[in-house]
Each structure stands twice: as C-alpha cells, then as structure tokens.
Motif scaffolding. Structure first.
Motif, PDB file in Angstrom:
ATOM      1  N   ASN A   1     -11.558  -2.503   7.852  1.00  0.00           N
ATOM      2  CA  ASN A   1     -12.208  -2.316   6.557  1.00  0.00           C
ATOM      3  C   ASN A   1     -11.388  -1.426   5.627  1.00  0.00           C
ATOM      4  O   ASN A   1     -11.593  -1.445   4.407  1.00  0.00           O
ATOM      5  N   MET A   2     -10.450  -0.654   6.195  1.00  0.00           N
ATOM      6  CA  MET A   2      -9.556   0.131   5.353  1.00  0.00           C
ATOM      7  C   MET A   2      -8.666  -0.779   4.512  1.00  0.00           C
ATOM      8  O   MET A   2      -8.316  -0.438   3.377  1.00  0.00           O
ATOM      9  N   ILE A   3      -8.313  -1.938   5.054  1.00  0.00           N
ATOM     10  CA  ILE A   3      -7.529  -2.901   4.275  1.00  0.00           C
ATOM     11  C   ILE A   3      -8.374  -3.459   3.140  1.00  0.00           C
ATOM     12  O   ILE A   3      -7.889  -3.655   2.018  1.00  0.00           O
ATOM     13  N   LEU A   4      -9.660  -3.707   3.409  1.00  0.00           N
ATOM     14  CA  LEU A   4     -10.575  -4.135   2.350  1.00  0.00           C
ATOM     15  C   LEU A   4     -10.697  -3.065   1.270  1.00  0.00           C
ATOM     16  O   LEU A   4     -10.751  -3.378   0.079  1.00  0.00           O
ATOM     17  N   LEU A   5     -10.726  -1.812   1.690  1.00  0.00           N
ATOM     18  CA  LEU A   5     -10.790  -0.710   0.730  1.00  0.00           C
ATOM     19  C   LEU A   5      -9.540  -0.694  -0.138  1.00  0.00           C
ATOM     20  O   LEU A   5      -9.611  -0.452  -1.347  1.00  0.00           O
ATOM     21  N   ASN A   6      -8.383  -0.961   0.464  1.00  0.00           N
ATOM     22  CA  ASN A   6      -7.133  -0.994  -0.286  1.00  0.00           C
ATOM     23  C   ASN A   6      -7.165  -2.079  -1.363  1.00  0.00           C
ATOM     24  O   ASN A   6      -6.680  -1.877  -2.485  1.00  0.00           O
ATOM     25  N   ILE A   7      -7.760  -3.228  -1.041  1.00  0.00           N
ATOM     26  CA  ILE A   7      -7.890  -4.310  -2.014  1.00  0.00           C
ATOM     27  C   ILE A   7      -8.778  -3.875  -3.176  1.00  0.00           C
ATOM     28  O   ILE A   7      -8.456  -4.105  -4.353  1.00  0.00           O
ATOM     29  N   SER A   8      -9.889  -3.218  -2.855  1.00  0.00           N
ATOM     30  CA  SER A   8     -10.807  -2.770  -3.907  1.00  0.00           C
ATOM     31  C   SER A   8     -10.175  -1.706  -4.797  1.00  0.00           C
ATOM     32  O   SER A   8     -10.387  -1.692  -6.012  1.00  0.00           O
ATOM     33  N   ILE A   9      -9.381  -0.815  -4.193  1.00  0.00           N
ATOM     34  CA  ILE A   9      -8.719   0.227  -4.981  1.00  0.00           C
ATOM     35  C   ILE A   9      -7.717  -0.394  -5.952  1.00  0.00           C
ATOM     36  O   ILE A   9      -7.660  -0.030  -7.131  1.00  0.00           O
ATOM     37  N   SER A  10      -6.919  -1.346  -5.467  1.00  0.00           N
ATOM     38  CA  SER A  10      -5.937  -1.987  -6.346  1.00  0.00           C
ATOM     39  C   SER A  10      -6.639  -2.771  -7.465  1.00  0.00           C
ATOM     40  O   SER A  10      -6.190  -2.749  -8.620  1.00  0.00           O
ATOM     41  N   ASP A  11      -7.741  -3.439  -7.141  1.00  0.00           N
ATOM     42  CA  ASP A  11      -8.488  -4.169  -8.166  1.00  0.00           C
ATOM     43  C   ASP A  11      -9.117  -3.216  -9.177  1.00  0.00           C
ATOM     44  O   ASP A  11      -9.154  -3.499 -10.390  1.00  0.00           O
TER      45      ASP A  11
END
Length: 374
Positions: A68-78
């Motif tokens: 889920n940290m990778i999902l968080l990274n996607i949300s941060i970049s977006d």
C-alpha cells in the motif's frame, strides 16, 4: 520587460507575450472555456480523492502495508500534479493565454512530466509486485518495507532520469499548440528532439504498459488455474472481481495516457499542422484526468481502503473486517502440490471425545489461504 515566446502550430509561427491573454490561432474562446471547466473539475476531484487517501493513511494503521506504500506514492504524485500543475493550466484557460512566462512554462512542463512518469512507473511496479506475490503463493511480510521503499525511490529516480534531459539540452520544454499548457516541444523535427521523444515514448509509456499486461495476465492465469480446482463460490467471486479490476486498470491506463503518446508521435513525425490545437488539447486533459481515476481504481476498489473509508465517514476509530475469521482452532496444514506450485489448505480435525466422532459422516472444513492481491 516583455517576454516573447515563439511557437509553431498549424497556423504557422505566433508570438505569445507575457500577460497577453489572447487566444492563440486555432483555439476559440469557447474551447478555452470548456477546457477551463474540465480542468477545474479535475483539479477539485483529484485534490479531494488523493487528499482523502493521505488522510486514510494517517488515521488508520491497518492500511500501512508495504504494497500500500506504493499506492500512497501514486496518490502523492497525483496530488502534486493537482497542486503544482493543473492550477496554472486552469488559470491560463480562464484568461485565454499562458500567464507565468517562459521559465514558468519550463517549470510546469518539468513538474508535470516528473509526477506523471512517477505515477506510471509506480503502477507498473505495483502490478509486478502483485505478480511476484501471487507467483510465490506465500504471505507477504507486512513488517518488511525495504522492497516498497526501493520501488518508491526507484520510481522517482527513473522519472528524473527521463525528465531532466530537456533542462540540459536534449529536447526542451515549451508551450503546446493550445497556448495554455506546457510540455516537451513535440513539433520540433530536429534529430535531437526526435530521439528524445522516441525514447520517452518507449521507456515511459510502452514499457510500463507491457509490464502491466504481463503481470496482470499471469496473475489471472495463476488464479484461474488454482480456483478451477477448488469449486468454492467465494473463490469464484474473487476471480470475477480480479478480472474486473484488471480490465479497469489496463483500460484506464490506455484511456488516460495512450492518446497523449500517440498524438505526440503524430505531431513529431507527421506533417506540420496535422494536429490542430483543439484536437491536441484533448489528450492533455485525458492525461490529467488520471489524477482522479487512479484513486478510484487503485485505492477505493481495495477492500482495506474501502473499509477504512466507510469507518472515516462514520467517525469510528477502527474499521470492521467482516471477512476476518478465527483460525486459532487446532488444524493440520496440508500441502497440495500441482506443477511445482502449492496451495496452503487446512483440514479441521474433529475432537475424538465428541459425539460427532461416532457418526458415519464427518464434516471436513477446507480453508484456502492465498494472497489478497487487491
């Protein structure tokens, strides 16, 4: 001092002065207004969805798993796109022209490219990580964040590798034909620019797409093979849910990013003016819409996030996991091997001192353990 930007579009060369809000040739005031409405919607929805994801991460410890940290990274970049990119293109569309000059255009083009590629690379890494998890058929170590951090750091370094060259002479950033957004100068026919665009298309769009297709294709194949041998309604529902998610993921990826890549290639290799400003702005809007789509597909279709989201709306402290089961009973683990892959199963052993032990038919409980890849 007036800053003049020269740019080529289907009408030839035109100059855009700093503070000049006139519409560039080929893009009407009505088109600017429509683009402003769409960008405003994307700005509000993208900021809201991705901020909600960050809030869920902060509030609920249950979702802070490595994958889920990778999902968080996607949300941060977006979210960074929504904060440092979309507002400037929205303001430019409202006024009818670019407002923050040449250096602001370079900064805008660099930031949007950087954050966009981080999101794309993270999506492909996420698919490959899920593929490895399902392939190994074993539980993930929820306390080991090393691989997740490597994926996150790697996505940013990879993105920087491909977005910094235009700042140092390999291609460049400039206004697009609409006059309200900035990116790589697609229309230049120089060998320097064409070589960069080809590499950018192959390594930052096609390669992540192929990795996603490979990973999710094998996940579907593995899960379908395993579930075909275990005729359980719950397993069948999970399989159908997986197929739906994979279809949504790849479709949304293609919908948001492939038009932008194709139009860029056509602009680069086609005849001058083959793509009008009105047509050229559409792929740019679709690419920005990924900031709204990603949270819906990759976050809120995830059961952990959905339960935490519902808990947040109800102002409760902890989410209720309706699927949690108590497996602390005495059990015997049995390895069912098939083609080198194993599925963990447990057979409940009835107590000998119970009355049911003398009956002809003993109940057999089968609990299939496999990774929840969603």
């Amino acid at each position: 001092m007036v800053l003049v930007l020269a740019m080529q579009n289907d009408s030839g060369i035109y100059n855009l002065s700093l503070g000049d809000t006139r519409s560039p040739p080929g893009l009407s005031r009505t088109a600017h207004t429509l683009v402003a409405v769409l960008l405003g919607f994307i700005l509000v929805q993208g900021s809201l969805y991705n901020s909600l994801v960050l809030l869920i991460f902060v509030k609920f410890e249950a979702v802070r798993t490595p994958i889920n940290m990778i999902l968080l990274n996607i949300s941060i970049s977006d979210l960074l796109v929504c904060l440092f990119g979309t507002p400037f293109s929205f303001a430019a569309s409202v006024s009818g022209g670019w407002l923050i000059g040449h250096q602001g255009c370079k900064w805008y083009g660099f930031c949007n490219s950087l954050f966009g590629i981080v999101s794309l690379v993270s999506l492909s890494m996420l698919s490959y990580e899920r593929y490895l998890t399902v392939l190994k058929c074993q539980k993930v170590d929820a306390s080991n964040y090393r691989k997740a951090w490597l994926c996150i750091i790697g996505s940013w370094l990879y993105s920087l590798l491909w977005t910094t060259p235009p700042l140092f002479g390999w291609s460049s950033y400039g206004l697009e034909s609409s006059g309200t957004t900035c990116s790589v100068v697609w229309h230049s026919k120089s060998q320097n620019n064409v070589s960069y665009i080809v590499c950018l298309f192959l390594f930052c769009l096609v390669l992540p797409l192929l990795l996603m297709i490979f990973s999710y294709g094998h996940i579907v194949k593995v899960i379908r093979g395993q579930m075909g041998r275990i005729n359980l309604s719950t397993a069948q529902k999970r399989e159908h849910h997986l197929l739906f998610m994979v279809l949504c993921m790849i479709t949304c990826y293609l919908f948001c990013w492939m038009p932008y890549g194709l139009v860029s290639l056509i602009t680069t290799f086609g005849k001058p003016g083959i793509i009008s400003p009105t047509v050229g702005i559409v792929p740019s809007i679709l690419a920005k819409s990924s900031t709204c789509v990603n949270p819906l597909i990759y976050i809120f279709m995830n059961k952990q996030f959905y339960r935490c989201f519902v808990t947040l709306l109800k102002c409760e402290s902890e989410p209720h996991d309706s699927e949690a089961t108590n497996n602390s009973r005495q059990s015997k683990e049995l390895q069912i091997k098939d083609n080198g892959k194993s599925i963990q199963s447990r057979f409940h052993q009835p107590r000998k001192d119970t009355a049911s032990s003398v009956t002809k038919h003993q109940k057999l409980t089968l609990v299939v353990n496999y990774i929840d890849y969603r």
